[in-house]
Design a protein around this motif. Structure first.
Motif, mmCIF file in Angstrom:
data_model
loop_
_atom_site.group_PDB
_atom_site.id
_atom_site.type_symbol
_atom_site.label_atom_id
_atom_site.label_comp_id
_atom_site.label_asym_id
_atom_site.label_seq_id
_atom_site.Cartn_x
_atom_site.Cartn_y
_atom_site.Cartn_z
ATOM 1 N N ALA A 41 -10.599 135.575 47.703
ATOM 2 C CA ALA A 41 -10.837 136.387 46.505
ATOM 3 C C ALA A 41 -12.297 136.286 46.075
ATOM 4 N N ALA A 42 -12.853 135.083 46.117
ATOM 5 C CA ALA A 42 -14.262 134.904 45.744
ATOM 6 C C ALA A 42 -15.177 135.632 46.717
ATOM 7 N N LYS A 43 -14.851 135.604 47.993
ATOM 8 C CA LYS A 43 -15.670 136.261 49.015
ATOM 9 C C LYS A 43 -15.766 137.762 48.781
ATOM 10 N N TYR A 44 -14.642 138.368 48.363
ATOM 11 C CA TYR A 44 -14.607 139.824 48.182
ATOM 12 C C TYR A 44 -14.771 140.261 46.729
ATOM 13 N N GLY A 45 -14.916 139.315 45.819
ATOM 14 C CA GLY A 45 -15.115 139.664 44.419
ATOM 15 C C GLY A 45 -13.894 140.335 43.807
ATOM 16 N N VAL A 46 -12.734 139.864 44.164
ATOM 17 C CA VAL A 46 -11.488 140.419 43.649
ATOM 18 C C VAL A 46 -10.664 139.282 43.054
ATOM 19 N N ARG A 47 -9.773 139.600 42.135
ATOM 20 C CA ARG A 47 -8.932 138.571 41.540
ATOM 21 C C ARG A 47 -7.874 138.116 42.528
ATOM 22 N N ALA A 48 -7.576 136.841 42.486
ATOM 23 C CA ALA A 48 -6.593 136.259 43.410
ATOM 24 C C ALA A 48 -5.222 136.902 43.245
ATOM 25 N N ASN A 49 -4.881 137.311 42.007
ATOM 26 C CA ASN A 49 -3.567 137.916 41.806
ATOM 27 C C ASN A 49 -3.460 139.279 42.492
ATOM 28 N N MET B 5 -30.827 140.646 51.058
ATOM 29 C CA MET B 5 -29.438 140.249 50.915
ATOM 30 C C MET B 5 -28.700 141.339 50.140
ATOM 31 N N GLU B 6 -27.562 141.757 50.680
ATOM 32 C CA GLU B 6 -26.845 142.836 50.014
ATOM 33 C C GLU B 6 -25.992 142.304 48.873
ATOM 34 N N THR B 7 -25.792 143.128 47.894
ATOM 35 C CA THR B 7 -24.976 142.742 46.751
ATOM 36 C C THR B 7 -23.504 142.877 47.115
ATOM 37 N N THR B 8 -22.680 142.354 46.239
ATOM 38 C CA THR B 8 -21.234 142.465 46.464
ATOM 39 C C THR B 8 -20.814 143.922 46.506
ATOM 40 N N ALA B 9 -21.379 144.746 45.615
ATOM 41 C CA ALA B 9 -21.036 146.171 45.580
ATOM 42 C C ALA B 9 -21.419 146.844 46.893
ATOM 43 N N GLU B 10 -22.595 146.536 47.415
ATOM 44 C CA GLU B 10 -23.016 147.125 48.697
ATOM 45 C C GLU B 10 -22.102 146.661 49.828
ATOM 46 N N PHE B 11 -21.763 145.384 49.802
ATOM 47 C CA PHE B 11 -20.866 144.836 50.815
ATOM 48 C C PHE B 11 -19.509 145.552 50.781
ATOM 49 N N LEU B 12 -18.960 145.725 49.582
ATOM 50 C CA LEU B 12 -17.660 146.383 49.457
ATOM 51 C C LEU B 12 -17.738 147.843 49.867
ATOM 52 N N ARG B 13 -18.822 148.528 49.493
ATOM 53 C CA ARG B 13 -18.994 149.938 49.904
ATOM 54 C C ARG B 13 -19.077 150.045 51.420
ATOM 55 N N SER B 14 -19.695 149.054 52.069
ATOM 56 C CA SER B 14 -19.792 149.085 53.524
ATOM 57 C C SER B 14 -18.414 148.948 54.183
ATOM 58 N N LEU B 15 -17.471 148.375 53.445
ATOM 59 C CA LEU B 15 -16.103 148.247 53.938
ATOM 60 C C LEU B 15 -15.269 149.497 53.663
ATOM 61 N N GLY B 16 -15.803 150.391 52.835
ATOM 62 C CA GLY B 16 -15.070 151.604 52.489
ATOM 63 C C GLY B 16 -14.430 151.561 51.123
ATOM 64 N N VAL B 17 -14.731 150.533 50.335
ATOM 65 C CA VAL B 17 -14.174 150.420 48.988
ATOM 66 C C VAL B 17 -14.926 151.393 48.079
ATOM 67 N N VAL B 18 -14.174 152.190 47.324
ATOM 68 C CA VAL B 18 -14.778 153.115 46.366
ATOM 69 C C VAL B 18 -14.903 152.379 45.041
ATOM 70 N N ILE B 19 -16.123 152.352 44.504
ATOM 71 C CA ILE B 19 -16.363 151.667 43.233
ATOM 72 C C ILE B 19 -16.729 152.733 42.198
ATOM 73 N N TYR B 20 -15.915 152.839 41.159
ATOM 74 C CA TYR B 20 -16.126 153.836 40.109
ATOM 75 C C TYR B 20 -17.123 153.312 39.075
ATOM 76 N N ALA B 21 -17.653 154.217 38.265
ATOM 77 C CA ALA B 21 -18.659 153.875 37.257
ATOM 78 C C ALA B 21 -18.132 152.861 36.239
ATOM 79 N N ASP B 22 -16.837 152.939 35.953
ATOM 80 C CA ASP B 22 -16.279 152.007 34.960
ATOM 81 C C ASP B 22 -15.914 150.648 35.577
ATOM 82 N N GLY B 23 -16.217 150.440 36.889
ATOM 83 C CA GLY B 23 -15.995 149.154 37.533
ATOM 84 C C GLY B 23 -14.706 149.062 38.335
ATOM 85 N N ARG B 24 -13.816 150.061 38.163
ATOM 86 C CA ARG B 24 -12.579 150.034 38.959
ATOM 87 C C ARG B 24 -12.917 150.221 40.429
ATOM 88 N N ARG B 25 -12.053 149.735 41.262
ATOM 89 C CA ARG B 25 -12.246 149.850 42.705
ATOM 90 C C ARG B 25 -11.003 150.437 43.354
#
Length: 137
Positions: free
Chosen positions: A46-54, A1-21
């Motif tokens: 928001a829960a599905k993608y691990g992002v804040r609703a705002n 099972m892939e993690t949220t970070a792997e899932f987001l990277r597969s979508l093309g989201v860049v995740i920085y070391a400090d947690g910013r995306r």
């Protein structure tokens, strides 16, 4: 099972070391489009993608303002229904004439209707008759 970070990277989201995306525009657009589906809430997406609703709400505002282009919706399984269109020739305009016969009376012709009035009939009464017969003014 892939993690949220792997899932987001597969979508093309860049995740920085400090947690910013850094979210690509097409991913933001796809996420916003998901929130517009019937029965779907911003919080569930928001829960599905691990992002804040705002954040998603802000992306929705961008889409509303035309600054974020949403993907084309998938065609519906429901059949397309067209309303029937009936075309016909327009009715000829009502002929309206006011003539004065030789005996001094007035003859009012509106379409197939002829009304003869005394010559001293007030203009207001003539207007009322014309209106009652439905002639265009």
């Amino acid at each position: 099972m892939e993690t949220t970070a792997e899932f987001l990277r597969s979508l093309g989201v860049v995740i920085y070391a400090d947690g910013r995306r850094r979210w690509p525009e097409e991913v933001k657009a796809r996420i916003v489009a998901e929130t517009l589906e019937p029965g779907v809430t911003v919080n569930s997406v928001a829960a599905k993608y691990g992002v804040r609703a705002n954040h998603i709400s802000e992306w929705r505002r961008l889409a509303k303002d035309g600054k974020l282009v949403l993907p084309v919706a998938a065609p519906s399984d429901e059949a397309t229904v067209f309303a029937p269109l009936v075309m016909c020739e327009p009715e000829p305009p009502l002929a309206r004439q006011l003539s004065e016969p030789s005996d001094g009376s007035l003859r009012l012709l509106i379409g197939d209707v002829a009304v003869e009035l005394d010559a001293d009939t007030p203009a207001v009464r003539i207007a009322e008759i014309v209106h009652a017969l439905g002639a265009p003014s």
